[in-house]
Design a protein around this motif. Structure first.
Motif: not given
Length: 786
Positions: A358-364, A374-386, A407-416
């Motif tokens: 999941y990723e979101f961008d906010v553009v001023g 920008k902010s992002k979270i990545s979830h990778k999982e392996a699961k087994t059930a018997l 998890v990348s909480p929040s990174n801001q940079k100039p956009n112009a």
């Protein structure tokens, strides 16, 4: 060892004993399917003769029964379907699927088949809600778009913070305290268009279950609830199409065989065009822009009678822009591979690996202040059930999973080139979460059933990371840093873990009544960092670390369930109590975004929630529906030794989503000749708010003073919706047909306040009231199946 301990361990002891048996038996299992729709039939009865052994299909239409080798007649039956009998020769484990043909009856007969008729009384499970997907499209909703999340708010114990808000508040829990899964894969945002729509296309969803209590031991990581959604499996007969056109969006679902009875597929897409309507509004509203789409795909391959592989994917994208101000966009991507294998007549296993990003961008967009956040979270999982089923009275499940978080909480940079914004980056967080679980359900008799489970979860916050040490005996402040420790990449920074027991007991009184008890303990290692009441695009996820321990909840619940007139009516009363510890709250004026020292803005808190949920449901006849009333309270208390950080003098205060009284009614009336009339009514207590208790002047400017949190309330909320649908089918077997739905949202045009805020100018304080929808909203939706 006392009697209580013996009763708790009995199911697991019986499992161990059964494993030693060597009787020549085999497992007969399969799926009972509607011959017309190719959908599984829930609650179908299976009778095996000779022997007169029987069972029923589960929520996925599946049945399973263990028998000695031999020849048998299998008879499958379900309400509204013709009975069918087939000869089975059992020499080894086999999968035997069977299609039932729907009885030809007058089309105006309404049959509710979302689950087994007496499941609410007979099953040990409690505190769960299963949506009837066939009726979902007939529920009136805003803009005519079928919405799973909004449909759940019509159920007892489920609310939202307001109109147009995303997510659910379940039994006094925050939005981020719900684990929402699609085919078992977590979703980190369930909303389109800032909360106006659910991000999942209901046309492709096969079943929806919300566990408010009694969460299975195989699931964890959240405090309040599990919302499990599963997508449809493609049919094996022929390619089918379903098209829907609405006021805001259009939908397409295609499914069918690639290799008949071997490989099938499902493709679904939805695209929105709200800009057409936005342009008709006056300036400056007509300069806003909004757009979203979502896409689902699924392949199912049956290698042989004992092995099935499934590959599924999901993608969604949102874009929302305010004129000459800010643009928001967010996207979610999922991929999931599953392997289901029958190991023996008693054992089967499900292995899965998946990823959810999941990723979101906010553009001023303001001149000279252009930025990209920008902010992002990545979830990778392996699961087994018997899965183990030694007898008809014992069911067991055991397994484990491993999760990797980035998890990348929040990174801001100039956009112009000429932007005045400076570059700011918060270090990426990494963590591992592991769990092992075992659960068993044992049926002592027709009246008494016990479900017991145990889950152990373990969490590791990892480097690279710098952890700061603060001055003792004073609040954590940036200027109070006295030392720091640097951790290398993948070095363990902080570990947490603990047991999470789950237990449920059902005691039946006759055929149509029962009382149930349950206890759940849950741990949550993720927090959604937000200081707004509703989910916003700039909220981000934060992992447990040195200063943020995992949240813990203990929930106790009891319920009385009774069915009347051959399961035509369902009556339920459930009560619950929850203790919550190590919650996250925020200091006054806290800076949450782009804060490298977030722990200096946070406060620890505890919570408690309790309530009573009552409902009456009518399942059969031309007139069906549910009416419910819920009384619930949710309180929070800040835990700090420093008076300057205390909120409301260190006393308990209502949580943001505390809404004591909640009345809902959702009814459907079959008018005949393909017409159905449906309606909703909702009333809830206004949510807590913080109003000013005075004002003062600073540098000769008026300043509004807020000193007490959540001691006021916005006005109560109530709304009525109506819809009329028309189905062109003459008989239920008809494959090509259309459905029209005319819907009216907020029929009496009430201006329900979403929030009340205050402004001060020239020594005058003004009260402002914001309503999301202040008038009736009509919509027309067209659906075509062929």
């Amino acid at each position: 060892m006392n009697i209580k301990q013996l009763k708790f361990l009995l199911p697991f002891f019986l499992i161990a004993v059964s494993l030693q048996s060597g009787i020549a038996r085999a497992k007969l299992e399969g799926t009972i399917i509607d011959a017309t729709t190719k959908k599984p039939i829930i609650g179908a009865s299976i009778l095996i003769t000779p022997g007169n052994k029987g069972t029923k299909t589960d929520e996925n239409g599946k049945y399973s029964i263990t028998l000695p080798f031999g020849e048998y007649f299998l008879t499958a039956s379900a309400v509204g379907f013709y009975k069918k009998t087939r000869l089975i020769v059992l020499k080894d484990d086999i999968i035997f699927d069977l299609e039932l043909t729907e009885e030809i009856k007058d089309f105006d007969e309404v049959i509710v088949k979302g689950r087994r008729e007496d499941a609410n009384v007979k099953d040990v499970e409690m505190g769960s809600i299963k949506l009837n997907m066939s009726n979902l499209k007939k529920i009136p909703v805003v803009f005519g778009e079928s919405d799973i999340i909004k449909a759940l708010t019509l159920q007892p114990g489920v609310t939202t913070v307001g109109e147009g808000a995303g997510g659910l508040n379940v039994r006094g829990g925050k939005v981020d305290q719900n684990l929402v899964t699609l085919d078992g894969v977590p979703l980190f945002n369930t909303s389109h268009l800032l909360g106006f729509f659910t991000s999942i296309n209901s046309d492709v969803v096969q079943d929806v279950t919300l566990y408010k209590g009694g969460v299975p031991a195989s699931s964890g990581g959240r405090l309040s609830a599990l919302l499990a959604m599963n997508t449809k499996i493609g049919n094996d007969e022929k390619v089918k199409y379903s098209v829907g056109v609405g006021t805001i969006s259009s939908r397409l679902v295609v499914d069918g065989p690639i290799i008949k009875n071997k490989l099938n597929f499902v493709l679904a897409t939805r695209i929105a065009y709200p800009n057409i309507g936005i342009k008709k509004f006056p300036a400056p509203v007509n300069k806003n822009r909004a757009f979203f789409y979502d896409f689902n795909a699924k392949l199912s391959y049956k290698l042989n009678e004992k092995n099935r592989f499934t590959l599924s994917g999901y993608r969604s994208y949102d874009d929302f822009k305010f004129p000459e101000d800010t643009a928001y966009s967010w996207n979610m991507t999922q991929a999931n591979f599953q392997w289901n294998r029958i190991l023996s007549n008693k054992l089967s296993i499900n292995n899965s690996v998946f990823i959810s990003d999941y990723e979101f961008d906010v553009v001023g967009l303001k001149l000279e202040n252009e930025f990209l956040l920008k902010s992002k979270i990545s979830h990778k999982e392996a699961k087994t059930a018997l899965f183990y089923e030694p007898t008809d009275k014992i069911k067991a499940e055991m397994g484990g999973n491993f999760i990797r978080y980035d998890v990348s909480p929040s990174n801001q940079k100039p956009n112009a080139p000429n932007s005045n914004i400076i570059f700011e980056k918060i270090a990426t967080e990494k963590a591992n979460e592991m769990a092992a679980f075992i659960s068993s359900e044992y049926k002592f008799s027709e009246s008494i059933s016990l479900s017991a489970g145990l889950r152990y979860s373990f969490f590791q916050n990892l480097g690279a990371k710098t952890v700061f040490k603060y001055s003792e005996n004073q609040p954590r402040l940036a200027e109070g840093i006295v030392d720091s420790t640097v951790f290398a990449p993948n070095e363990i920074v902080k570990s947490y873990g603990g047991l999470e027991p789950r237990i449920s007991l059902k005691i039946g009184f006759g055929e149509f009544s029962s009382i149930k008890f349950s206890y759940n303990k849950m741990r949550q290692y993720l927090n959604l960092i937000s200081n707004t009441t509703a989910i916003s695009p700039i909220d981000y996820w934060k992992l447990a670390d040195t200063y943020i321990p995992p949240q813990i909840a203990d929930q106790y619940s009891v319920g009385i369930f009774k069915n009347l007139h051959d399961n035509k009516y369902e009556l339920a009363i459930e009560g619950y109590y929850k203790d919550l510890t190590d919650l996250v709250d925020y200091k006054k004026g806290a800076r949450l975004s782009k804060n490298p020292l977030l722990e200096t803005a946070l406060l620890g808190a505890i919570g408690r929630a309790y309530g009573i949920e009552t409902s009456i449901k009518k399942n059969k006849g031309d007139f069906t529906g549910i009416i419910s009333y819920t009384y619930s309270r949710t309180f929070t208390k800040i835990v700090t030794p420093y008076p300057i950080e205390a909120v409301n003098g260190g006393r308990w205060f209502p949580a943001d989503f505390d809404r004591p009284h909640n009345v809902t009614a959702s009814v459907l009336h079959n008018l005949g000749y393909g017409f159905n009339l449906s309606g909703n009514f909702i009333y809830t207590t206004g949510r807590p708010a913080t109003f000013p208790d005075g004002s003062y002047r600073f540098n000769n400017l008026p300043v509004i003073n807020y000193s007490r949190r959540n001691v006021d309330r916005i006005p109560d909320y109530h709304r009525m919706d109506l819809s009329l649908s028309f189905d062109t089918r003459k008989v239920k077997e008809q494959k090509k047909y259309s459905v029209w739905v005319l819907s009216f949202y907020n029929v009496y045009a009430r201006r329900n306040p979403y929030s009340i805020f205050f402004t001060s100018y020239n020594k005058i304080t003004k009260t402002n009231r914001l309503s999301v929808f202040g008038s009736i909203i009509p919509s027309l939706t067209f659906n075509k199946n062929f």
